[in-house]
Design an enzyme around this catalytic site. Structure first.
Site, PDB file in Angstrom:
ATOM      1  N   ASP A   1       6.672   2.245  -3.654  1.00  0.00           N
ATOM      2  CA  ASP A   1       8.132   2.238  -3.729  1.00  0.00           C
ATOM      3  C   ASP A   1       8.541   1.404  -4.956  1.00  0.00           C
ATOM      4  O   ASP A   1       7.703   0.831  -5.640  1.00  0.00           O
ATOM      5  CB  ASP A   1       8.754   1.679  -2.443  1.00  0.00           C
ATOM      6  CG  ASP A   1       8.395   0.223  -2.202  1.00  0.00           C
ATOM      7  OD1 ASP A   1       7.270  -0.173  -2.569  1.00  0.00           O
ATOM      8  OD2 ASP A   1       9.228  -0.533  -1.668  1.00  0.00           O
TER       9      ASP A   1
ATOM     10  N   HIS B   1      -0.249   6.691  -2.130  1.00  0.00           N
ATOM     11  CA  HIS B   1       1.191   6.827  -1.852  1.00  0.00           C
ATOM     12  C   HIS B   1       1.955   6.141  -2.982  1.00  0.00           C
ATOM     13  O   HIS B   1       1.956   4.907  -3.092  1.00  0.00           O
ATOM     14  CB  HIS B   1       1.515   6.171  -0.514  1.00  0.00           C
ATOM     15  CG  HIS B   1       2.966   6.237  -0.150  1.00  0.00           C
ATOM     16  ND1 HIS B   1       3.548   7.379   0.344  1.00  0.00           N
ATOM     17  CD2 HIS B   1       3.948   5.311  -0.225  1.00  0.00           C
ATOM     18  CE1 HIS B   1       4.837   7.153   0.571  1.00  0.00           C
ATOM     19  NE2 HIS B   1       5.112   5.901   0.223  1.00  0.00           N
TER      20      HIS B   1
ATOM     21  N   ASP C   1      -7.211  10.018   2.201  1.00  0.00           N
ATOM     22  CA  ASP C   1      -6.672   9.965   0.835  1.00  0.00           C
ATOM     23  C   ASP C   1      -5.555  10.998   0.687  1.00  0.00           C
ATOM     24  O   ASP C   1      -5.737  12.042   0.075  1.00  0.00           O
ATOM     25  CB  ASP C   1      -7.808  10.225  -0.165  1.00  0.00           C
ATOM     26  CG  ASP C   1      -7.321  10.173  -1.604  1.00  0.00           C
ATOM     27  OD1 ASP C   1      -6.289   9.535  -1.868  1.00  0.00           O
ATOM     28  OD2 ASP C   1      -7.990  10.787  -2.468  1.00  0.00           O
TER      29      ASP C   1
ATOM     30  N   GLU D   1      -1.437   3.333   0.394  1.00  0.00           N
ATOM     31  CA  GLU D   1      -0.500   2.900  -0.648  1.00  0.00           C
ATOM     32  C   GLU D   1      -1.243   1.952  -1.598  1.00  0.00           C
ATOM     33  O   GLU D   1      -2.385   1.550  -1.336  1.00  0.00           O
ATOM     34  CB  GLU D   1       0.726   2.204  -0.013  1.00  0.00           C
ATOM     35  CG  GLU D   1       1.863   2.005  -1.003  1.00  0.00           C
ATOM     36  CD  GLU D   1       3.231   1.782  -0.345  1.00  0.00           C
ATOM     37  OE1 GLU D   1       3.330   1.841   0.890  1.00  0.00           O
ATOM     38  OE2 GLU D   1       4.197   1.563  -1.120  1.00  0.00           O
TER      39      GLU D   1
HETATM   40  O1  9MR Z   1       1.711  -5.235   2.826  1.00  0.00           O
HETATM   41  C1  9MR Z   1       2.686  -5.112   3.842  1.00  0.00           C
HETATM   42  C2  9MR Z   1       2.009  -5.217   5.174  1.00  0.00           C
HETATM   43  O2  9MR Z   1       1.442  -6.510   5.328  1.00  0.00           O
HETATM   44  C3  9MR Z   1       2.993  -4.916   6.290  1.00  0.00           C
HETATM   45  O3  9MR Z   1       2.283  -4.853   7.510  1.00  0.00           O
HETATM   46  C4  9MR Z   1       3.690  -3.585   6.013  1.00  0.00           C
HETATM   47  C5  9MR Z   1       4.713  -3.211   7.071  1.00  0.00           C
HETATM   48  O4  9MR Z   1       5.782  -4.090   7.056  1.00  0.00           O
HETATM   49  O5  9MR Z   1       4.330  -3.643   4.762  1.00  0.00           O
HETATM   50  C6  9MR Z   1       3.437  -3.806   3.705  1.00  0.00           C
HETATM   51  O6  9MR Z   1       4.150  -3.858   2.523  1.00  0.00           O
HETATM   52  C7  9MR Z   1       4.775  -2.679   2.064  1.00  0.00           C
HETATM   53  C8  9MR Z   1       6.245  -3.008   1.903  1.00  0.00           C
HETATM   54  O7  9MR Z   1       6.827  -3.217   3.144  1.00  0.00           O
HETATM   55  C9  9MR Z   1       7.007  -1.955   1.108  1.00  0.00           C
HETATM   56  N1  9MR Z   1       6.344  -1.663  -0.125  1.00  0.00           N
HETATM   57  C10 9MR Z   1       4.977  -1.230   0.060  1.00  0.00           C
HETATM   58  C11 9MR Z   1       4.161  -2.297   0.723  1.00  0.00           C
HETATM   59  C12 9MR Z   1       2.696  -1.900   0.828  1.00  0.00           C
HETATM   60  O8  9MR Z   1       2.478  -0.858   1.727  1.00  0.00           O
END
Ligand code: 9MR
Length: 567
Positions: free
Chosen positions: A166, A488, A536, A545
């Site tokens: 994102d 992602h 994947d 991601e």
């Molecule tokens: O890295 C984050 C992880 O520890 C959390 O469990 C998760 C859900 O809240 O979010 C991950 O971070 C994401 C973020 O919320 C939005 N941008 C992408 C991040 C990586 O997936």
């Protein structure tokens, strides 16, 4: 359908390092050892032996044997390991790939930059794109961004790195990533390898080490997130800035039409900036004294503001258009910020806050290692590495915690078929980042003690990330025969739009996540064992991601590994 686990012979698909242990895993239900052979690229058998039976493996559900071919140590390309009638993917015996990985993992950050054109002269035409979020339509950010809940001002928060797939920019996550880049420079034994001209970035000929230039891109953004003097909450730092609502995928950064909004300030973000800006102040003291002074002033203001506002917790429900990154415990952030400020300034009040913390002397590590929500280990790392005036016995006690944490990781790994330094029988969101972080701690334990077992453990983690795992999956784009492609990401979205690229080399996927927190993972992976909870696919954001804090962990590990190949 669950992903194809491929050949039963699982290897590091890229390279084993000469002079270091070399192991592979074979899926086999045979109760007695089976034969293995190693062939070179000409097809000649150069080594052979018998496996060791390991049996049922909890993290994969596989029955496994282990192959140890450490005794074979001739550098070369295209080796193939065979056992039980199956061949592995080909691999090298060479130190070169891990040295290249240091640069490719760092290159990720230029790709993720916001507020500047990504130029083909540095990344090639496929990855080039116009600047994102500099107030050029259809973008609505990030040059004058209002608050989600009204605050009476707008801030120019251009720049920094996009967090992940994102295009949000989150202080607690960007901060630890910047810290890791700065830390890998601080602890490097080969700073020339990180010097000016070592990365393909616009600052490559400005006389400053490139890894510092890259980190500064984020530090400058972090400083912009601080509430200006004269405002309510001056000195506090906004938790994050991102789109009003989640954008679709794909979405090129410069095409994002969403309104961008600042989330409220938080104690965690404020302390994160205090810590990173204090670290930056000492690193740039002689390189750029004016920037150093500006960073130190911001750090001290932030720390004072956080002490005056110790309970401004980010809301867990602030997750529309961006991740929440909420964190209910900030004692670790206080400890980390005090450790950085004390290390940089030697000031008595910061010292008192360090030594008075319950986390002092290395109570900092837990299962989350270095994590955006658990940062005590970052403070420990600085206190253990950077000279200070604390009693030598205290520094020794902090260093000893690295070895005891590392011992726990090694004993877990000893019981695993596919050794990876990640505690527990379930894997969390971003397990690959945690594995890289914990491996970097193994590396520090090696450096503090000189014991080879920790170095072995750190390189085993690289083996896991590069394919020695139950899915035969390299989690690092561009590295290995079966490397992730469809992470992602809104711009590296080739799976959705063939005109867009796949992930660039050196990008680390988040990796297996037992929680299956997205629809694609749920549809394909139900009932998976921890190390098999991965696919994947671009839609599988809870397992595939990328994120700045995971790539900074990989860069930290790769930089250490590049300096410990012995060649
Ligand atoms: O890295 C984050 C992880 O520890 C959390 O469990 C998760 C859900 O809240 O979010 C991950 O971070 C994401 C973020 O919320 C939005 N941008 C992408 C991040 C990586 O997936």
């Amino acid at each position: 359908a669950a992903p194809d686990p491929g050949s039963p012979v699982k290897v590091n698909q890229v390279a084993y390092v000469p002079g270091l242990p070399k192991q592979a895993t074979v899926v086999s239900s045979a109760s007695a050892p089976i034969g293995w052979t190693l062939r070179n690229s000409a097809g000649a058998t150069v080594a052979a032996g018998q496996t060791t039976v390991k049996g049922a493996d909890a993290l994969s559900g596989d029955s496994v044997h282990v192959v140890d071919f450490s005794a074979y140590d001739t550098p070369g390309n295209g080796y193939v390991l065979s056992a039980g009638g199956a061949d592995s993917y080909p691999f090298d015996i060479s130190a070169a790939p891990v040295k290249q990985l240091r640069y490719d993992s760092l290159a990720f950050f230029y790709h993720q930059r916001s507020g500047i054109a990504i130029e083909s002269q540095y990344v090639g035409s496929r990855y080039a794109r116009p600047a994102g979020h500099v107030g050029v339509a259809p973008n609505q950010g990030d040059t004058s961004v209002p608050c989600r809940t009204s605050c009476g001002y707008s801030l120019d928060v251009r720049g920094g790195w996009y967090d992940a797939g994102d295009q949000g920019k989150y202080v607690v996550n960007g901060g630890i990533a910047a810290w890791q880049l700065l830390n890998l420079y601080e602890r490097s034994t080969d700073r020339a390898a990180l010097g000016d001209g070592t990365l393909a970035i616009p600052e490559r000929a400005n006389g400053v080490p490139d890894v510092l230039d890259e980190a500064r891109w984020e530090v400058e953004f972090l400083l912009r997130m601080q509430v200006p003097d004269g405002r309510t909450d001056a000195g506090m730092v906004h938790h994050k800035i991102h789109d009003e609502n989640w954008t679709g995928l794909p979405m090129r950064p410069e095409a994002d039409p969403q309104r961008r909004l600042l989330s409220p300030v938080s104690t965690a973000a404020t302390l994160n900036v205090a810590a990173v800006a204090a670290q930056a102040a000492r690193i740039w003291r002689t390189i750029d004294p004016a920037f150093s002074a500006r960073a130190l002033t911001a750090a001290q203001k932030a720390y004072a503001a956080a002490k005056a506002n110790p309970n401004r917790l980010a809301s867990g429900s602030d997750s529309t258009g961006g991740g929440a990154y909420d964190d209910a415990v900030v004692t670790d952030e206080f400890y980390w910020a005090a450790a950085e400020l004390y290390t940089t300034t030697g000031t008595a009040s910061y010292r008192a806050d360090v030594t008075g913390s319950a986390l002092y002397k290395g109570a900092g590590f837990n299962q989350r290692g270095y994590d955006w929500g658990w940062v005590a280990g970052l403070g420990d790392t600085t206190l253990a590495l950077i000279p200070n005036d604390l009693p030598a016995a205290d520094v020794a006690a902090t260093r000893a915690k690295f070895a005891s944490f590392a011992d726990g990781l090694l004993s877990q790994m000893a019981g695993q078929g596919y050794p990876a330094p990640n505690g527990g029988t379930t894997y969390n969101w971003g397990s690959d980042g945690q594995i890289a972080n914990n491996a970097a701690v193994l590396g520090l334990a090696h450096d503090f003690t000189g014991l080879a077992k920790y170095r072995t453990g750190a390189f085993q983690a690289l083996d896991y990330l590069l394919g020695r795992n139950p899915l035969n999956q390299s989690y690092i784009a561009g590295y290995g025969e079966k490397a992730v492609r469809n992470v992602h990401h809104r711009f590296w979205a080739n799976q959705s739009d063939a005109s867009l690229p796949t992930a660039p080399p050196g990008s680390l996927s988040g990796g297996p996540n037992s929680g299956l927190q997205d629809p694609v993972a749920q549809a394909q992976l139900a009932g998976c064992k921890a190390q098999k909870c991965f696919v994947d696919d671009i839609g599988a954001y809870s397992v595939n991601e990328v994120a700045v804090n995971w790539n900074s962990a990989l860069a930290s590990l790769a930089s250490w590994a590049a300096e410990h190949t012995g060649t």
